[in-house]
Design a protein around this motif. Structure first.
Motif, PDB file in Angstrom:
ATOM      1  N   ARG A  50      -1.933  18.251   1.507  1.00 20.37           N
ATOM      2  CA  ARG A  50      -2.688  19.040   2.487  1.00 20.37           C
ATOM      3  C   ARG A  50      -2.095  18.894   3.883  1.00 20.37           C
ATOM      4  N   ASP A  51      -1.934  20.018   4.573  1.00 21.85           N
ATOM      5  CA  ASP A  51      -1.527  19.993   5.983  1.00 21.85           C
ATOM      6  C   ASP A  51      -2.777  19.935   6.850  1.00 21.85           C
ATOM      7  N   VAL A  52      -2.845  18.916   7.690  1.00 12.30           N
ATOM      8  CA  VAL A  52      -4.016  18.699   8.542  1.00 12.30           C
ATOM      9  C   VAL A  52      -3.577  18.682   9.995  1.00 12.30           C
ATOM     10  N   THR A  53      -4.256  19.472  10.831  1.00 13.22           N
ATOM     11  CA  THR A  53      -3.954  19.535  12.263  1.00 13.22           C
ATOM     12  C   THR A  53      -5.219  19.241  13.052  1.00 13.22           C
ATOM     13  N   GLY A  54      -5.132  18.280  13.964  1.00  9.96           N
ATOM     14  CA  GLY A  54      -6.258  17.953  14.839  1.00  9.96           C
ATOM     15  C   GLY A  54      -5.979  18.394  16.258  1.00  9.96           C
ATOM     16  N   ILE A  55      -6.952  19.025  16.879  1.00 10.97           N
ATOM     17  CA  ILE A  55      -6.814  19.535  18.248  1.00 10.97           C
ATOM     18  C   ILE A  55      -7.903  18.922  19.117  1.00 10.97           C
ATOM     19  N   GLU A  56      -7.505  18.373  20.252  1.00  5.45           N
ATOM     20  CA  GLU A  56      -8.445  17.693  21.155  1.00  5.45           C
ATOM     21  C   GLU A  56      -7.929  17.805  22.582  1.00  5.45           C
ATOM     22  N   VAL A  57      -8.832  18.072  23.520  1.00  5.10           N
ATOM     23  CA  VAL A  57      -8.441  18.256  24.915  1.00  5.10           C
ATOM     24  C   VAL A  57      -8.098  16.933  25.603  1.00  5.10           C
ATOM     25  N   SER A  58      -8.605  15.815  25.090  1.00  2.00           N
ATOM     26  CA  SER A  58      -8.367  14.514  25.702  1.00  2.00           C
ATOM     27  C   SER A  58      -7.054  13.911  25.216  1.00  2.00           C
ATOM     28  N   GLY A  59      -6.133  13.697  26.143  1.00  2.00           N
ATOM     29  CA  GLY A  59      -4.877  13.061  25.794  1.00  2.00           C
ATOM     30  C   GLY A  59      -5.052  11.643  25.304  1.00  2.00           C
ATOM     31  N   GLU A  60      -6.031  10.913  25.857  1.00  2.00           N
ATOM     32  CA  GLU A  60      -6.308   9.546  25.421  1.00  2.00           C
ATOM     33  C   GLU A  60      -6.731   9.530  23.950  1.00  2.00           C
ATOM     34  N   ALA A  61      -7.592  10.468  23.581  1.00  2.00           N
ATOM     35  CA  ALA A  61      -8.056  10.518  22.198  1.00  2.00           C
ATOM     36  C   ALA A  61      -6.918  10.872  21.247  1.00  2.00           C
ATOM     37  N   VAL A  62      -6.069  11.811  21.647  1.00  2.00           N
ATOM     38  CA  VAL A  62      -4.945  12.205  20.793  1.00  2.00           C
ATOM     39  C   VAL A  62      -3.969  11.045  20.621  1.00  2.00           C
ATOM     40  N   ALA A  63      -3.742  10.284  21.681  1.00  2.00           N
ATOM     41  CA  ALA A  63      -2.877   9.101  21.559  1.00  2.00           C
ATOM     42  C   ALA A  63      -3.462   8.115  20.556  1.00  2.00           C
ATOM     43  N   SER A  64      -4.779   7.953  20.574  1.00  2.00           N
ATOM     44  CA  SER A  64      -5.440   7.065  19.614  1.00  2.00           C
ATOM     45  C   SER A  64      -5.290   7.593  18.197  1.00  2.00           C
ATOM     46  N   ALA A  65      -5.524   8.898  18.017  1.00  2.00           N
ATOM     47  CA  ALA A  65      -5.400   9.499  16.688  1.00  2.00           C
ATOM     48  C   ALA A  65      -3.977   9.400  16.162  1.00  2.00           C
ATOM     49  N   ASP A  66      -3.001   9.577  17.036  1.00  2.72           N
ATOM     50  CA  ASP A  66      -1.593   9.470  16.632  1.00  2.72           C
ATOM     51  C   ASP A  66      -1.257   8.066  16.156  1.00  2.72           C
ATOM     52  N   LEU A  67      -1.826   7.062  16.811  1.00  2.00           N
ATOM     53  CA  LEU A  67      -1.602   5.685  16.390  1.00  2.00           C
ATOM     54  C   LEU A  67      -2.136   5.467  14.976  1.00  2.00           C
ATOM     55  N   SER A  68      -3.335   5.973  14.703  1.00  4.02           N
ATOM     56  CA  SER A  68      -3.910   5.860  13.354  1.00  4.02           C
ATOM     57  C   SER A  68      -3.039   6.574  12.325  1.00  4.02           C
ATOM     58  N   ARG A  69      -2.622   7.779  12.661  1.00  7.25           N
ATOM     59  CA  ARG A  69      -1.779   8.561  11.748  1.00  7.25           C
ATOM     60  C   ARG A  69      -0.475   7.837  11.433  1.00  7.25           C
ATOM     61  N   HIS A  70       0.150   7.294  12.473  1.00  8.05           N
ATOM     62  CA  HIS A  70       1.425   6.608  12.300  1.00  8.05           C
ATOM     63  C   HIS A  70       1.264   5.361  11.433  1.00  8.05           C
ATOM     64  N   GLN A  71       0.220   4.567  11.718  1.00  5.47           N
ATOM     65  CA  GLN A  71       0.037   3.334  10.959  1.00  5.47           C
ATOM     66  C   GLN A  71      -0.309   3.597   9.498  1.00  5.47           C
TER      67      GLN A  71
END
Length: 374
Positions: free
Chosen positions: A255-276
């Motif tokens: 599945r291709d999943v895309t998350g969109i969020e206006v907060s850069g802080e939140a996206v940085a957090s989500a990216d960390l989870s995705r990467h780990q």
């Protein structure tokens, strides 16, 4: 839940505290069903209940009194501090840190902000606790003037509260009814608080949003994941994704999943989870949810939306209605705006719904609705 502050009329924030919890839950379910209206093809799942007390993972403590005798809680109608360090909504582990923080206010000579005089420095202490009992602490200040003193005494605070992993200062120079400003000053090497939910590690940065009730948030994510897995879409958007809770729960190798969020802080957090987690088919992007959807070259099979109280708005609703999206999962903290948004997408019919009691003792709740194309 018995509360001496409620009984003495010092704090009436828990507006439903005098009602038995089962009655509260039934009233919320009835209100939500009434707002969404009679729908013959809508199946209501049993509400997800919460613990009646000790459920809050975060505390927004208004600081009153003086530096040497601070109060942590709220202000009364006259602007006098009311100490709520023993508030029953907080678990004992969170309550135990408040006396230490009050002592630190005096040690660092942090003058509480006086609303009527518009003087002083310390406005709020914002404390978040993870499921592992680790803490994030944010000092909301009027200016940078006390920062040097906080830095000086911070090692002693970290020794007194070894579970404290993230500390920052938020600057709110304006005199207005908001909790925080735009600028954050990190005071610790660690910048994120790990929130393990359903075995998935989410990461909070100081300005990231996370649900107040971790256990009910876990139930919310599980229900959405189950609905997604039943339908097995090849593509999914998580709009207003925050730190990625829905997107990460719904990740799948196919599945291709895309998350969109206006907060850069939140996206940085989500990216960390995705990467780990090594999720190669999940991506997160900073942006406005409506602008992203309207400007996209193609639509996914399923969309999850988790908007603020105002809802998704007419423009995104009309786009969803005219798109090829087959299912929408709508997580709402405001049934009135949800009902209004449903009018903009009549072809997407509510099929299943569940009320989740994120905020016991109050009239607020979360509702999750599965919409399917007619």
């Amino acid at each position: 839940m018995q509360c001496p502050h409620f009984d003495a009329a010092r704090c009436r924030s828990c507006t439903l505290l005098g009602r038995p919890y089962a009655e509260q839950l039934a009233a919320k379910a009835g209100h939500c069903a009434d707002v969404l209206g009679e729908r013959a093809d809508l199946q209501w799942i049993s509400p997800a209940a919460s613990r009646e007390s000790g459920f809050r993972n975060k505390a927004k403590m208004v600081v009153g009194g003086t530096a040497q005798r601070p109060t942590l809680g709220i202000l009364d109608a006259e602007g006098t501090g009311v100490d709520l360090s023993d508030c029953g909504l907080y678990p004992p582990s969170l309550q135990a840190c408040f006396p230490v923080l009050a002592a630190f206010v005096g040690q660092a000579d942090l003058t509480p902000y006086d609303v009527s005089r518009r003087s002083g420095e310390l406005k709020y202490l914002l404390v978040t606790e993870s499921p592992d009992a680790e803490l994030m602490l944010r000092f909301v200040l009027r200016s940078q003037e006390p920062v040097a003193r906080i830095r000086k005494h911070l090692p002693a605070l970290l020794r007194a509260l070894p579970q404290l992993v993230v500390v920052s200062v938020n600057l709110l120079p304006e005199h207005k009814a908001v909790v925080e400003g735009d600028r954050e000053i990190l005071l610790t090497d660690e910048a994120t608080l790990r929130m393990s939910v359903n075995g998935i590690d989410l990461y909070l940065r100081p300005q990231s949003f996370f649900q107040t009730n971790t256990e009910v948030a876990a139930a919310l994510y599980r229900q959405a994941r189950d609905w997604v897995d039943e339908r097995g879409p090849a593509s999914l958007w998580d709009l207003y994704c925050g730190v990625g809770g829905f997107a990460l729960h719904c990740a799948d190798p196919a599945r291709d999943v895309t998350g969109i969020e206006v907060s850069g802080e939140a996206v940085a957090s989500a990216d960390l989870s995705r990467h780990q987690a090594g999720l190669g088919r999940v991506r997160f992007q900073v942006g406005d949810a409506t602008a992203f959807a309207v400007g996209a070259a193609s639509a996914p099979e399923l969309v999850i939306v988790n908007p603020p109280r105002r809802g998704i708005g007419d423009r995104l609703g009309r786009w969803l209605e005219s798109s090829s999206v087959q299912q929408v999962i709508y997580s709402s903290c405001n049934a009135e705006s949800l009902a209004r948004d449903l009018l903009a997408m009549p072809s997407l019919r509510p099929r299943r719904a569940q009320l989740l009691d994120m905020f016991p003792q109050t009239s607020h709740y979360e509702v999750l609705v599965l919409l399917e194309r007619a």
